[in-house]
Motif scaffolding. Structure first.
Motif, PDB file in Angstrom:
ATOM      1  N   ASP A  75      32.547  35.328  25.410  1.00 25.27           N
ATOM      2  CA  ASP A  75      32.037  35.420  26.776  1.00 25.27           C
ATOM      3  C   ASP A  75      31.791  36.898  27.105  1.00 25.27           C
ATOM      4  O   ASP A  75      32.724  37.698  27.128  1.00 25.27           O
ATOM      5  CB  ASP A  75      33.085  34.833  27.733  1.00 25.27           C
ATOM      6  CG  ASP A  75      32.607  34.833  29.173  1.00 25.27           C
ATOM      7  OD1 ASP A  75      31.600  35.515  29.469  1.00 25.27           O
ATOM      8  OD2 ASP A  75      33.232  34.158  30.002  1.00 25.27           O
ATOM      9  N   THR A  77      30.747  38.356  29.928  1.00 23.92           N
ATOM     10  CA  THR A  77      30.844  38.869  31.314  1.00 23.92           C
ATOM     11  C   THR A  77      31.953  39.916  31.385  1.00 23.92           C
ATOM     12  O   THR A  77      33.005  39.763  30.758  1.00 23.92           O
ATOM     13  CB  THR A  77      31.139  37.760  32.343  1.00 23.92           C
ATOM     14  OG1 THR A  77      32.030  36.832  31.766  1.00 23.92           O
ATOM     15  CG2 THR A  77      29.905  37.060  32.807  1.00 23.92           C
ATOM     16  N   PRO A  78      31.728  40.977  32.171  1.00 26.59           N
ATOM     17  CA  PRO A  78      32.696  42.084  32.187  1.00 26.59           C
ATOM     18  C   PRO A  78      34.088  41.646  32.634  1.00 26.59           C
ATOM     19  O   PRO A  78      35.097  42.139  32.144  1.00 26.59           O
ATOM     20  CB  PRO A  78      32.115  43.055  33.219  1.00 26.59           C
ATOM     21  CG  PRO A  78      30.709  42.651  33.432  1.00 26.59           C
ATOM     22  CD  PRO A  78      30.559  41.231  33.013  1.00 26.59           C
ATOM     23  N   GLU A  79      34.145  40.692  33.556  1.00 25.96           N
ATOM     24  CA  GLU A  79      35.454  40.278  34.060  1.00 25.96           C
ATOM     25  C   GLU A  79      35.594  38.787  33.844  1.00 25.96           C
ATOM     26  O   GLU A  79      34.910  37.998  34.492  1.00 25.96           O
ATOM     27  CB  GLU A  79      35.531  40.594  35.557  1.00 25.96           C
ATOM     28  CG  GLU A  79      36.880  40.379  36.173  1.00 25.96           C
ATOM     29  CD  GLU A  79      37.880  41.459  35.795  1.00 25.96           C
ATOM     30  OE1 GLU A  79      38.911  41.097  35.220  1.00 25.96           O
ATOM     31  OE2 GLU A  79      37.630  42.637  36.071  1.00 25.96           O
ATOM     32  N   THR A  80      36.420  38.385  32.880  1.00 24.23           N
ATOM     33  CA  THR A  80      36.608  36.953  32.676  1.00 24.23           C
ATOM     34  C   THR A  80      37.864  36.525  33.425  1.00 24.23           C
ATOM     35  O   THR A  80      38.586  37.348  33.974  1.00 24.23           O
ATOM     36  CB  THR A  80      36.734  36.625  31.182  1.00 24.23           C
ATOM     37  OG1 THR A  80      37.567  37.600  30.587  1.00 24.23           O
ATOM     38  CG2 THR A  80      35.390  36.629  30.506  1.00 24.23           C
ATOM     39  N   LEU A  81      38.108  35.236  33.437  1.00 21.56           N
ATOM     40  CA  LEU A  81      39.172  34.730  34.304  1.00 21.56           C
ATOM     41  C   LEU A  81      40.404  34.359  33.514  1.00 21.56           C
ATOM     42  O   LEU A  81      40.310  33.753  32.472  1.00 21.56           O
ATOM     43  CB  LEU A  81      38.642  33.514  35.067  1.00 21.56           C
ATOM     44  CG  LEU A  81      37.372  33.853  35.819  1.00 21.56           C
ATOM     45  CD1 LEU A  81      36.569  32.620  36.134  1.00 21.56           C
ATOM     46  CD2 LEU A  81      37.686  34.617  37.078  1.00 21.56           C
ATOM     47  N   ARG A  82      41.550  34.639  34.021  1.00 30.65           N
ATOM     48  CA  ARG A  82      42.861  34.407  33.411  1.00 30.65           C
ATOM     49  C   ARG A  82      43.277  35.470  32.424  1.00 30.65           C
ATOM     50  O   ARG A  82      42.588  36.334  32.020  1.00 30.65           O
ATOM     51  CB  ARG A  82      42.966  33.052  32.725  1.00 30.65           C
ATOM     52  CG  ARG A  82      43.237  31.951  33.735  1.00 30.65           C
ATOM     53  CD  ARG A  82      43.030  30.628  33.128  1.00 30.65           C
ATOM     54  NE  ARG A  82      44.173  30.287  32.268  1.00 30.65           N
ATOM     55  CZ  ARG A  82      45.163  29.501  32.628  1.00 30.65           C
ATOM     56  NH1 ARG A  82      45.207  29.026  33.822  1.00 30.65           N
ATOM     57  NH2 ARG A  82      46.115  29.184  31.779  1.00 30.65           N
TER      58      ARG A  82
ATOM     59  N   SER B  16      32.475  42.533  41.380  1.00 31.62           N
ATOM     60  CA  SER B  16      33.726  42.239  40.670  1.00 31.62           C
ATOM     61  C   SER B  16      33.508  42.108  39.165  1.00 31.62           C
ATOM     62  O   SER B  16      34.448  42.173  38.388  1.00 31.62           O
ATOM     63  CB  SER B  16      34.328  40.930  41.182  1.00 31.62           C
ATOM     64  OG  SER B  16      33.556  39.834  40.726  1.00 31.62           O
ATOM     65  N   GLY B  17      32.253  41.884  38.744  1.00 32.77           N
ATOM     66  CA  GLY B  17      31.999  41.696  37.316  1.00 32.77           C
ATOM     67  C   GLY B  17      32.284  40.275  36.849  1.00 32.77           C
ATOM     68  O   GLY B  17      32.118  39.942  35.686  1.00 32.77           O
ATOM     69  N   LEU B  18      32.740  39.408  37.774  1.00 31.62           N
ATOM     70  CA  LEU B  18      33.004  38.019  37.420  1.00 31.62           C
ATOM     71  C   LEU B  18      31.685  37.268  37.268  1.00 31.62           C
ATOM     72  O   LEU B  18      30.683  37.621  37.885  1.00 31.62           O
ATOM     73  CB  LEU B  18      33.821  37.338  38.524  1.00 31.62           C
ATOM     74  CG  LEU B  18      35.288  37.729  38.628  1.00 31.62           C
ATOM     75  CD1 LEU B  18      35.818  37.437  40.023  1.00 31.62           C
ATOM     76  CD2 LEU B  18      36.112  36.971  37.609  1.00 31.62           C
ATOM     77  N   ARG B  19      31.703  36.246  36.474  1.00 32.35           N
ATOM     78  CA  ARG B  19      30.510  35.430  36.312  1.00 32.35           C
ATOM     79  C   ARG B  19      30.216  34.685  37.618  1.00 32.35           C
ATOM     80  O   ARG B  19      31.125  34.233  38.307  1.00 32.35           O
ATOM     81  CB  ARG B  19      30.750  34.417  35.192  1.00 32.35           C
ATOM     82  CG  ARG B  19      29.508  33.635  34.824  1.00 32.35           C
ATOM     83  CD  ARG B  19      29.878  32.407  34.038  1.00 32.35           C
ATOM     84  NE  ARG B  19      30.468  32.711  32.758  1.00 32.35           N
ATOM     85  CZ  ARG B  19      29.799  33.203  31.715  1.00 32.35           C
ATOM     86  NH1 ARG B  19      28.528  33.449  31.835  1.00 32.35           N
ATOM     87  NH2 ARG B  19      30.405  33.437  30.584  1.00 32.35           N
ATOM     88  N   SER B 344      41.278  31.908  24.888  1.00 34.34           N
ATOM     89  CA  SER B 344      41.377  32.942  25.906  1.00 34.34           C
ATOM     90  C   SER B 344      42.550  33.878  25.592  1.00 34.34           C
ATOM     91  O   SER B 344      43.642  33.418  25.251  1.00 34.34           O
ATOM     92  CB  SER B 344      41.578  32.237  27.248  1.00 34.34           C
ATOM     93  OG  SER B 344      41.901  33.142  28.249  1.00 34.34           O
ATOM     94  N   GLY B 375      32.711  30.581  24.083  1.00 30.39           N
ATOM     95  CA  GLY B 375      33.110  31.307  25.284  1.00 30.39           C
ATOM     96  C   GLY B 375      34.441  32.029  25.137  1.00 30.39           C
ATOM     97  O   GLY B 375      35.156  32.222  26.126  1.00 30.39           O
ATOM     98  N   THR B 376      34.781  32.433  23.904  1.00 25.71           N
ATOM     99  CA  THR B 376      36.021  33.195  23.683  1.00 25.71           C
ATOM    100  C   THR B 376      36.160  34.268  24.763  1.00 25.71           C
ATOM    101  O   THR B 376      35.267  35.084  24.956  1.00 25.71           O
ATOM    102  CB  THR B 376      35.974  33.878  22.300  1.00 25.71           C
ATOM    103  OG1 THR B 376      35.814  32.873  21.315  1.00 25.71           O
ATOM    104  CG2 THR B 376      37.236  34.689  22.033  1.00 25.71           C
ATOM    105  N   ALA B 377      37.289  34.234  25.468  1.00 25.15           N
ATOM    106  CA  ALA B 377      37.434  35.141  26.608  1.00 25.15           C
ATOM    107  C   ALA B 377      38.515  36.179  26.329  1.00 25.15           C
ATOM    108  O   ALA B 377      39.672  35.837  26.067  1.00 25.15           O
ATOM    109  CB  ALA B 377      37.786  34.343  27.862  1.00 25.15           C
ATOM    110  N   ASN B 379      40.380  38.728  28.261  1.00 21.42           N
ATOM    111  CA  ASN B 379      40.612  39.130  29.651  1.00 21.42           C
ATOM    112  C   ASN B 379      41.425  40.407  29.688  1.00 21.42           C
ATOM    113  O   ASN B 379      42.393  40.554  28.939  1.00 21.42           O
ATOM    114  CB  ASN B 379      41.414  38.060  30.381  1.00 21.42           C
ATOM    115  CG  ASN B 379      40.828  36.672  30.206  1.00 21.42           C
ATOM    116  OD1 ASN B 379      39.842  36.332  30.835  1.00 21.42           O
ATOM    117  ND2 ASN B 379      41.423  35.881  29.317  1.00 21.42           N
TER     118      ASN B 379
END
Ligand code: B12
Ligand code: SF4
Lengths: 82, 431
Positions: A75, A77-82, B16-19, B344, B375-377, B379
């Motif tokens: 993913d 996006t600069p800021e992902t969730l969790r 915020s940079g959030l999707r 994640s 969608g590997t995240a 954070n």
């Protein structure tokens, strides 16, 4: 292919890590696994160390960008969730 | 009739940079509105700053002068909260802030003179009691369940006996079109044609709470509560009638109780399978042959698994007690069943080093060989008030001084301070 009997997961797939699954389709209830050579990136070549004057947050952000770049399907996006 | 306006703080502000995920519903507020409606208080509106501009929200407040204005709180959007409560308080509305992130900081929030009260935990009972009292001209706040408020002298936090969590099985099905709420604009908001152009997605919940103990997590609800499987089935069926073909189940850990999933799967078998794919948060420890089979029967397309780090020791230190091998086995089971995995990770956990970061990268790579990841995240760690990691921070006098009060922080600075104190990025020599 050897199998981990208890878990029914082919061990070569589980442990070797050279191939990446890029798609799984079910045909007649059987998984058809499409494999391809996984990226063989050695991140150590990309300076996984904090540079002089680099703040810890800037470092983690830079590392994150590297990870995103070299992980298939990450993913971005600069800021992902969790 | 008491009028109430509930506002969802913008979840995904641009800076915020959030999707941008405008298809997520403000489920908490809709649940409160539905509950009030079912008790006869039908003058409740829900606005959502992800869709409604701040100007629209404030002009509605000025025009309609609601008796109660409720705002949901989140860490990324404290400015919107401040603006809305200022306008509402100024015209004499009773202001109430709520939500999961508000719960551990009710006293901090009450330091804002425009915030009259804060609802901790679930908001249904609190708002019903407030509305009932206000409808009778009774403005006393003492004993309202879950309500923190202030008198002229001090802040009153709810005592244990004043805490009430509704039995989820008793709550009515959330009305997604309550009082003209525009559900359609959420259904039209799906914007990920890269992963699925035909998806008509929405969110719902079946269970609340999580008894696990990840140190970075600020989940306030520590006990698993569940809606009745019949109501969940009916809701999914109704969503299908609305054209929904994909549901994001927002439960903390969907597969924590196989019996519950089993009951739902039995309904699919006896009353008919539903043509809706599901997405859910799943803990790796809950993945076994039984749960994978049940998820398959429930049409789960993808699960988000919080793996957090590739380093076993670090993972254990941060509250997740499982090895990489058992993780790979669990993910292999999902892979074998054709369930996709959104893996994640959290970068910058307490104890992180260059080497543990590298371990995370390696594990993420390895995972792609046992299941299909999407969608590997990665954070970046955000210390959240209410989490054990926040308490680590409060043990450091300088940081306590800096972050011990208030609720508006510079997130970048907070993260940097956290990494400086709890991570070690200087000595890592890569193997
Ligand atoms: C969907 C979701 C989001 C969506 C929000 C979109 C939206 N419109 O809701 C998105 C993806 C944007 C998101 C973002 C984040 N989220 Co989030 N999110 C969730 C999730 C999965 C579901 C929320 C939900 O709908 N629940 C179901 C409803 C019915 O319950 P509820 O929201 O709790 O509402 C009840 C009460 O809280 C209360 N209540 C809620 N609002 C209000 C308002 C008033 C006025 C009152 C009186 C009461 C009240 O009453 C409601 C009814 O009982 C939860 C996990 C969960 N299981 O709840 C995490 C969760 C809330 N998120 C969490 C986190 C950490 C984040 C982020 C900080 C992650 C990050 N690092 O970026 C960001 C915050 C950014 C932001 N700007 O909000 C944590 C919160 C921890 C904390 N205490 O802070 C949770 C618990 C996940 C977790 N297990 O860690 N999130
Ligand atoms: S991160 Fe997930 S599994 Fe861990 S305590 Fe929070 S909700 Fe539970």
């Amino acid at each position: 292919m050897r199998e981990d009997k208890e878990n029914k997961v082919p061990l070569e797939v589980l442990l070797d890590g050279r191939n990446a699954i890029v798609g799984i389709d079910y045909v007649g209830g059987q998984p058809q696994v499409e494999l391809r050579d996984k990226l063989s990136i050695d991140l150590s070549q990309y300076d996984l160390q904090r540079m002089e004057g680099e703040s810890p947050l800037a470092y983690v952000t830079r590392v994150r960008e590297l990870f995103v770049k070299y992980t298939p399907n990450a993913d971005p996006t600069p800021e992902t969730l969790r | 009739m008491v009028s109430t306006l509930l506002v969802q703080a913008q979840a995904t502000p641009q800076e915020s940079g959030l999707r941008d995920e405008k298809w997520y519903l403000p489920l908490g507020l809709l649940s409160i509105a539905t509950y009030l409606g079912s008790a006869g208080f039908s003058d409740v509106q829900v606005l959502d700053a992800d869709h409604d501009s701040l100007e629209k929200i404030t002009s509605r407040i000025l025009q309609e002068r609601p008796d109660i204005v409720g705002v949901n709180f989140n860490v990324f959007n404290t400015t919107l909260l401040d603006d809305v409560v200022a306008v509402a308080h100024d015209i004499g509305s009773f202001t109430v802030v709520g939500g999961q992130a508000a719960t551990p900081i009710s006293d901090r929030l009450l330091s804002n003179q425009n915030i009259d009260s804060v609802v901790v935990y679930d908001g249904e009972e609190a708002l019903l009691e407030l509305t009932t009292r206000f409808s009778r001209g009774n403005r006393a706040l003492e004993g309202v369940p879950n309500l923190a408020y202030k008198t002229s002298e001090r802040i009153i936090l709810p005592s244990r006996k004043d805490l009430r969590l509704p039995n989820l099985a008793d709550l009515p099905e959330i009305d997604r079109r309550i009082n003209g709420f525009d559900f359609d604009r959420y259904l039209k908001a799906w914007n990920r044609s890269d992963i699925d152009p035909d998806r008509i997605a929405t969110s719902m919940y079946t269970q609340k709470g999580c008894a696990k103990t990840c140190t970075f997590c600020a989940r306030i609800d520590k006990k698993l509560r569940q809606r009745s499987p019949e109501k969940v089935y009916d809701e999914l069926k109704n969503l299908g009638r609305d054209g929904v073909n994909y549901v994001y189940v927002v439960d903390d850990t969907f597969a924590a109780d196989p019996q519950y999933l089993g009951e739902l799967a039995t309904l699919y078998a006896t009353r008919g399978a539903l043509p809706i794919q599901l997405w859910a948060f799943v803990d790796a420890r809950d993945v076994d042959d039984v749960s994978v089979d049940l998820m398959k029967r429930l049409n789960v397309e993808k699960v988000l698994v919080g793996i957090e780090t590739g380093n076993e020791e670090l993972r254990k230190k941060n509250g997740k007690m499982y090895s990489n091998n058992s993780l790979l086995r669990a993910m292999g089971r999902l892979g074998g069943a054709g369930i996709k995995v959104e893996d994640s990770y959290v970068l910058g956990l307490a104890g992180e080093t260059d080497a543990t970061l590298h371990d995370t990268f390696r594990l993420a790579q390895k995972l792609t060989s046992v299941c299909q990841t999407e969608g590997t995240a990665y954070n970046i760690m955000t210390p959240l008030i209410g989490s054990p990691d926040w308490n680590r921070l409060m043990h450091i006098p300088d940081l306590k001084k800096k972050y011990g009060k208030g609720y508006k922080f510079d997130i970048a600075e907070l993260r940097n301070d956290y990494f400086t104190h709890f991570c070690n990025f200087d000595q890592g020599v890569l193997s």
